[in-house]
Design a protein around this motif. Structure first.
Motif, short mmCIF file in Angstrom:
data_model
loop_
_atom_site.label_atom_id
_atom_site.label_comp_id
_atom_site.label_asym_id
_atom_site.label_seq_id
_atom_site.Cartn_x
_atom_site.Cartn_y
_atom_site.Cartn_z
N ALA A 527 4.92 86.90 14.83
CA ALA A 527 4.45 87.33 13.51
C ALA A 527 2.93 87.40 13.48
O ALA A 527 2.34 88.36 12.94
CB ALA A 527 4.97 86.38 12.43
N PHE A 528 2.25 86.41 14.05
CA PHE A 528 0.78 86.37 14.02
C PHE A 528 0.15 87.39 14.96
O PHE A 528 -1.05 87.65 14.87
CB PHE A 528 0.29 84.96 14.37
N GLN A 529 0.94 87.99 15.88
CA GLN A 529 0.36 88.98 16.78
C GLN A 529 -0.21 90.16 16.02
O GLN A 529 -1.14 90.83 16.47
CB GLN A 529 1.40 89.47 17.79
N VAL A 530 0.33 90.45 14.83
CA VAL A 530 -0.11 91.62 14.07
C VAL A 530 -1.56 91.47 13.63
O VAL A 530 -2.21 92.49 13.32
CB VAL A 530 0.80 91.87 12.85
N PHE A 531 -2.09 90.24 13.61
CA PHE A 531 -3.48 90.03 13.21
C PHE A 531 -4.46 90.26 14.36
O PHE A 531 -5.67 90.26 14.14
CB PHE A 531 -3.67 88.61 12.68
N GLY A 532 -3.94 90.46 15.56
CA GLY A 532 -4.82 90.66 16.70
C GLY A 532 -4.69 91.99 17.39
O GLY A 532 -5.45 92.29 18.31
N ASN A 533 -3.71 92.81 16.98
CA ASN A 533 -3.49 94.08 17.69
C ASN A 533 -3.44 95.29 16.77
O ASN A 533 -2.91 96.34 17.14
CB ASN A 533 -2.21 94.01 18.52
N GLY A 534 -3.99 95.14 15.57
CA GLY A 534 -4.02 96.28 14.66
C GLY A 534 -2.79 96.44 13.80
O GLY A 534 -2.55 97.51 13.25
N GLY A 535 -1.97 95.37 13.68
CA GLY A 535 -0.84 95.41 12.77
C GLY A 535 0.48 95.75 13.39
O GLY A 535 1.47 95.97 12.67
#
Length: 718
Positions: A527-535
Motif C-alpha cells: 500500500a505504501f509503495q504508491v507514495f514512492g513510485n508516482g501512485g
C-alpha cells in the motif's frame, strides 16, 4: 338330511372364504402395480432430470483431469539471478510427502490389494459400478447412514481427489458418474487411472504408495511384499484409525481384511494368504529430514502452489505434488544476498529486548520489504533461527493492528486525492461528535495542542485532526480506497462475532487503525509503495515465471510482471511522499531516527492505545517495507520494548542499502512547491513572519494569506 345340510353349509363357507381371498389378492396385486407404476414414473422423472442436468452442465472436457500431465517424478528447481544477471540453480525442491511411481514400478500385490478392498470390479466396469451406485443413491435419498455410502469406484475417487468436488448431493454424484464414464471411454486407460490413483491416494501423513513405502517400511514400493502392500491399502479408508504407528491393532485387523479380499478374488493363493496373514509387520521410516529453507523460499512455495490452484483449478494436494515433483523451473525474484542480510538482523538476539522475568514468551517480529515494481526483496517471519519449512510467517500470515500507520492510506491520501485538504490546511485540535453524542477521539497520551497545519499534525501523529478529515471524507470512501485501490484484504464490511456485529466502515478502525482483524506487513508495504513510485500499485510477487519442459517444448505455467495499477494520481502521491518525509525529517516527527544514510526517507509509525502492537512502514527511493513488533499472545508491552519495530526496520534497511549510490525520489506529475504561512496555512506573502515550504496540486492551491499584509506575489521555492 342333516348330513347333507352340513355339507352344503361347509361348501358355502369355503366358497365365501375363497372369494374373500381372491378379492384380497386382487387388492394386493393392484397395490403392487400402483407402487410399481409410481416408482417407474418417479424413476423416469429422476432420469429426465439427470439427463437435463448432464446436457446443461456437462458440455465439455474441462472437468476431466488430464492424467497425461500428472506423472510427477522429476524434482523442481528454483533459479536465482547471479551477479551477471544470468539465472543459476539455487535449490532443488525437496520435502514433499509424495513420491511418484510409474505403473511399471508398482508391484502387482500393491495394485491388487487396492483393487480388492476399494473396487473389486475395477477391471471389468466402465468407470461406474452400478450395483454399488444404486446403494449410494438410496442412501442419499433415504439416509440409511450418516456417512456418504461407499459407492465410488477407483475412477470416481480419482476424479474427486483431483477436482476436490466433495459436495454430498445427488447432483455431485451424477456429475462424478458421467466424468468417470467419459474418462474411461475417451481419456485414459485402466492402467493410467490406477497409476494415478495409487500415486495420490491419502495414506496418513503421506500421499501415494511410493511415499507410504518409505514412511511405513523404509523401502521402495517395488520391494514390498503382499503383507506390506495389504497394510498400506487398508489405511486409505480411514488414515487416522488405521495408522499403524498410532493404532497398530486396528491396522493389523484391516490388513487381514484386505488379504482375505485378495484371496477371495484369486489374487493370492492359499499358501500366500497364510504366509502374509501371519507375517510380523516391522514399521520403519526412511523419510529424510529436509534442509531448512529461508522465509523467501517458503513464500515461493505457497505462491506457486496457490498460483497453480487459481490458474488451473487444481486441488491443493495435486498442486503441492506438482510443485515438489513436477519438474518445474521456478525463476525466483529473490536476491539471496538481500534476503540473507535481513535474516541475519532477525537471527541476532542483540537486536531484540531482553527476556522479562515472568513472561511466558518473548515478543516477536516480522518484516516484508518490496521494491516499487512489487518484487519481494526480503521477508522474515520471526526472531531467531528458522528451524522448519513452511512455518508461520508474521510478515505475511499474521494480521495485527496497525495503529496510526493506517492514517496515511485511509485518511490523508484519499483526502488529498479528492481535494478535501492540502499540504497546509489548518485544523484545530478538537474532537468530533459521534452519532451517539460522544466526543472522540483523544490524542495519544491525552496531549493538547494548538491549531496546526496538516503537515505538523501528521508529524506529531495527532488523532483529532484525521478524525475531522474523516468526517469530510466519510468512512465509506476511505474503506473503498483502502480495499479497492490499495488492495488491503483483511478489512471487513460486516462480520458477526461473539460480542456482536463488527465493521471496519467506521471512524475508529479507519482513522486510528483499530480494525476488526488487523493488517499484514506485506500488504502495508504494498500500500505504501504508491507514495514512492508516482501512485502505482503492484501486487507483491516472489517469482518471475514458472515453466516446465514437455513434449511440446518449454511451457510457461505462471508468470508475474508489474501491472502498475494507478491507485493515486501522480500529484497526490508526490504530495503524500513529501508529507511522510517530514515524519522522518521534521522537527516534530515521530520517526526522526529512521532516515537511511543520505537517502530521502519517508515513513509512519503505528502504535495501538493498549501498547500491544507496534508498526513502522517506510521507504527510500529503492525499497519500501513494513515491520511489526509485539507478543503473539497480545500481551501489553513495557516502555523499553516500544521502539523495536522502528529499530528492526532501520537495521534491515541499512543493511540492504549498504553500498548503494545516493538517490532521490523522482518528482512526479505537476506539483508545485510554495511557501505557506504557518499561522493560517495559506500561501505566504512577503509580510508573513513564519513561512514553511509546502507541496501542492496545482488545481488545489490554498488561498493567499491576508493576515500579515505585505501583498505582492506568493513566495515560490527557489
Amino acid at each position: 338330511m342333516s348330513t347333507n345340510r352340513s355339507l352344503n353349509t361347509g361348501r358355502a363357507a369355503g366358497q365365501k372364504t375363497a372369494r374373500f381371498a381372491l378379492k384380497a389378492l386382487k387388492s394386493i396385486l393392484k397395490c403392487f402395480v400402483t407402487i410399481f407404476l409410481i416408482g417407474t414414473i418417479t424413476a423416469s422423472i429422476v432420469g429426465c432430470v439427470m439427463v437435463a442436468y448432464v446436457v446443461t452442465s456437462f458440455k465439455s472436457s474441462e472437468s476431466i483431469p488430464d492424467l497425461t500431465n500428472i506423472n510427477l517424478n522429476e524434482s523442481s528447481i528454483i533459479y536465482v539471478k547471479n551477479n551477471k544477471g544470468d539465472f543459476v540453480e539455487e535449490q532443488r525442491v525437496q520435502g514433499a510427502n509424495s513420491i511418484w511411481k510409474s505403473f511399471e514400478k508398482i508391484p502387482a500385490h500393491m495394485q491388487h490389494a487396492v483393487i480388492a478392498i476399494e473396487d473389486e470390479r475395477f477391471e471389468t466396469h466402465y468407470g461406474v459400478d452400478w450395483k454399488r451406485t444404486v446403494s449410494a443413491f438410496a442412501n442419499l435419498l433415504f439416509h440409511f447412514s450418516d456417512n456418504e455410502y461407499g459407492g465410488s469406484t477407483i475412477t470416481q475417487q480419482l476424479i474427486k481427489n483431483l477436482t476436490k468436488d466433495n459436495e454430498t448431493s445427488i447432483t455431485r454424484k451424477v456429475r462424478e458418474i458421467f466424468r468417470a464414464i467419459k474418462m474411461e471411454r475417451a481419456y485414459a486407460s485402466k492402467d493410467q487411472i490406477l497409476e494415478a490413483y495409487l500415486n495420490i491416494l491419502p495414506l496418513g501423513r503421506v500421499s501415494g504408495v511410493g511415499a507410504a513405502a518409505n514412511y511405513y517400511f523404509a523401502k521402495e514400493v517395488e520391494d514390498l511384499n503382499a503383507a506390506e502392500c495389504a497394510l498400506i491399502a487398508g489405511i486409505t479408508q480411514n488414515p487416522s484409525k488405521y495408522n499403524p504407528y498410532l493404532h497398530p491393532d486396528n491396522a493389523k485387523q484391516r490388513q487381514r481384511t484386505v488379504l482375505y479380499q485378495m484371496y477371495k478374488l484369486g489374487y493370492i493363493n492359499d499358501e500366500e494368504y497364510k504366509q502374509a496373514y501371519n507375517q510380523e509387520i516391522i514399521l520403519k521410516s526412511s523419510m529424510q529430514i529436509v534442509d531448512v529453507q529461508d522465509y523467501y523460499n517458503d513464500r515461493i512455495t505457497e505462491d506457486v502452489i496457490n498460483g497453480l490452484m487459481q490458474t488451473y483449478g487444481y486441488s491443493k494436494e495435486y498442486a503441492t505434488n506438482m510443485y515438489y515433483y513436477g519438474g518445474l523451473k521456478i525463476y525466483s525474484a529473490k536476491d539471496p544476498a538481500q534476503q540473507s542480510k535481513v535474516e541475519e538482523i532477525f537471527k541476532n538476539e542483540k537486536n531484540f529486548p531482553k527476556h522479562i522475568k515472568g513472561d511466558k514468551e518473548d515478543p516477536q517480529a516480522g518484516i516484508a520489504i518490496i521494491d516499487y515494481n512489487g518484487r519481494l526483496v526480503a521477508t522474515v517471519g520471526g526472531r531467531g533461527e528458522k528451524t522448519a519449512n513452511r512455518i508461520f510467517n508474521r510478515s505475511i500470515d499474521s494480521t495485527r493492528q496497525p495503529g496510526s500507520a493506517m492514517k496515511p492510506i485511509a485518511v490523508y491520501a484519499p483526502a488529498i486525492k479528492y481535494g478535501l485538504i492540502t499540504y497546509s490546511t489548518k485544523f484545530a485540535d478538537k474532537k468530533i461528535t459521534l452519532k451517539d453524542g460522544g466526543k472522540w477521539p483523544q490524542n495519544y497520551g491525552n496531549y493538547k495542542y494548538p491549531s496546526m497545519p496538516v503537515e505538523e499534525a501528521l508529524q506529531r501523529s495527532l488523532n483529532t485532526v484525521p478524525a475531522q478529515i474523516m468526517e469530510m471524507l466519510t468512512p465509506q470512501r476511505s474503506f473503498d480506497f483502502v480495499t479497492q485501490d490499495l488492495h488491503i484484504s483483511t478489512l471487513v464490511k460486516s462480520v458477526r462475532m461473539k460480542d456482536g456485529i463488527h465493521t471496519d466502515i467506521e471512524f475508529s478502525p479507519l482513522t486510528l487503525g483499530g480494525l476488526t482483524y488487523g493488517v499484514k506487513c506485506i500488504e502495508m508495504a504494498a500500500a505504501f509503495q504508491v507514495f514512492g513510485n508516482g501512485g502505482y500499485y503492484n501486487q507483491p510477487y516472489t517469482f518471475y515465471s514458472v515453466e516446465r519442459t514437455s513434449d511440446y517444448g518449454n511451457e510457461v505455467l505462471l508468470q508475474n510482471e508489474p501491472k502498475n495499477d494507478q491507485a493515486l494520481d501522480e500529484d497526490t502521491a508526490y504530495v503524500m511522499n513529501r508529507l511522510l518525509q517530514r515524519v522522518v525529517s521534521g522537527p516534530h516527527g515521530t520517526a526522526t531516527t529512521q532516515k537511511i544514510k543520505n537517502l530521502e526517507t519517508f515513513g509512519k509509525t503505528g502504535t495501538t492505545n493498549d501498547d500491544k502492537d507496534y508498526y513502522f512502514v517506510g521507504g527510500t527511493p529503492y525499497y519500501v517495507g513494513a515491520c511489526w513488533f509485539g507478543y503473539d499472545n497480545n500481551q501489553e508491552m513495557v516502555s523499553s520494548q516500544r521502539s523495536y519495530a522502528k529499530s528492526l526496520w532501520k537495521k534491515s534497511m541499512d543493511a540492504l542499502h549498504s553500498g548503494l549510490p545516493k538517490k532521490t525520489f523522482d518528482k512526479k506529475g505537476n506539483t508545485v512547491e510554495k511557501y505557506y504561512d504557518y499561522t493560517t496555512g495559506k500561501l505566504a506573502t512577503e509580510g508573513c513572519p513564519k513561512k514553511t515550504l509546502g507541496v501542492y496540486k496545482p488545481e488545489f492551491l490554498p488561498g493567499v494569506c491576508t493576515a500579515h499584509g505585505g501583498g505582492g506575489d506568493t513566495a515560490d521555492s527557489e
